[in-house]
Design a protein around this motif. Sequence first.
Motif, PDB file in Angstrom:
ATOM      1  N   HIS A  39       0.834  -1.204   0.000  1.00  0.00           N
ATOM      2  CA  HIS A  39       0.000   0.000   0.000  1.00  0.00           C
ATOM      3  C   HIS A  39       0.874   1.263   0.000  1.00  0.00           C
ATOM      4  N   ILE A  40       1.887   1.278   0.845  1.00  0.00           N
ATOM      5  CA  ILE A  40       2.777   2.433   0.919  1.00  0.00           C
ATOM      6  C   ILE A  40       3.561   2.596  -0.384  1.00  0.00           C
ATOM      7  N   ARG A  41       4.058   1.489  -0.946  1.00  0.00           N
ATOM      8  CA  ARG A  41       4.786   1.570  -2.224  1.00  0.00           C
ATOM      9  C   ARG A  41       3.901   2.142  -3.319  1.00  0.00           C
ATOM     10  N   ASN A  42       2.666   1.681  -3.391  1.00  0.00           N
ATOM     11  CA  ASN A  42       1.737   2.196  -4.415  1.00  0.00           C
ATOM     12  C   ASN A  42       1.469   3.677  -4.217  1.00  0.00           C
ATOM     13  N   ASN A  43       1.298   4.100  -2.976  1.00  0.00           N
ATOM     14  CA  ASN A  43       1.068   5.527  -2.707  1.00  0.00           C
ATOM     15  C   ASN A  43       2.268   6.357  -3.122  1.00  0.00           C
ATOM     16  N   ARG A  44       3.445   5.864  -2.849  1.00  0.00           N
ATOM     17  CA  ARG A  44       4.663   6.595  -3.235  1.00  0.00           C
ATOM     18  C   ARG A  44       4.738   6.770  -4.737  1.00  0.00           C
ATOM     19  N   ARG A  45       4.384   5.727  -5.484  1.00  0.00           N
ATOM     20  CA  ARG A  45       4.420   5.823  -6.947  1.00  0.00           C
ATOM     21  C   ARG A  45       3.502   6.939  -7.447  1.00  0.00           C
ATOM     22  N   TYR A  46       2.301   7.006  -6.899  1.00  0.00           N
ATOM     23  CA  TYR A  46       1.363   8.049  -7.324  1.00  0.00           C
ATOM     24  C   TYR A  46       1.858   9.418  -6.893  1.00  0.00           C
ATOM     25  N   TYR A  47       2.410   9.502  -5.696  1.00  0.00           N
ATOM     26  CA  TYR A  47       2.843  10.780  -5.161  1.00  0.00           C
ATOM     27  C   TYR A  47       4.035  11.330  -5.931  1.00  0.00           C
ATOM     28  N   GLU A  48       4.922  10.442  -6.386  1.00  0.00           N
ATOM     29  CA  GLU A  48       6.128  10.868  -7.090  1.00  0.00           C
ATOM     30  C   GLU A  48       5.875  11.202  -8.556  1.00  0.00           C
ATOM     31  N   CYS A  49       4.738  10.800  -9.079  1.00  0.00           N
ATOM     32  CA  CYS A  49       4.434  11.056 -10.502  1.00  0.00           C
ATOM     33  C   CYS A  49       4.153  12.513 -10.776  1.00  0.00           C
TER      34      CYS A  49
END
Length: 49
Positions: A39-49
Amino acid sequence: MENVIDKMGCEPALYYHEKILQAIREKDNEAAMGLMREHIRNNRRYYEC
């Protein structure tokens, strides 16, 4: 700056929170920790985009 929910919506968070809570209820610590990490990894991907 946009937040993660603005970028990806609520559905992914609700999915993960439900799965994490289910794992906790079943006392499956490994599954709960793995889901939280995912969940945290997925959130980071969206946040960094």
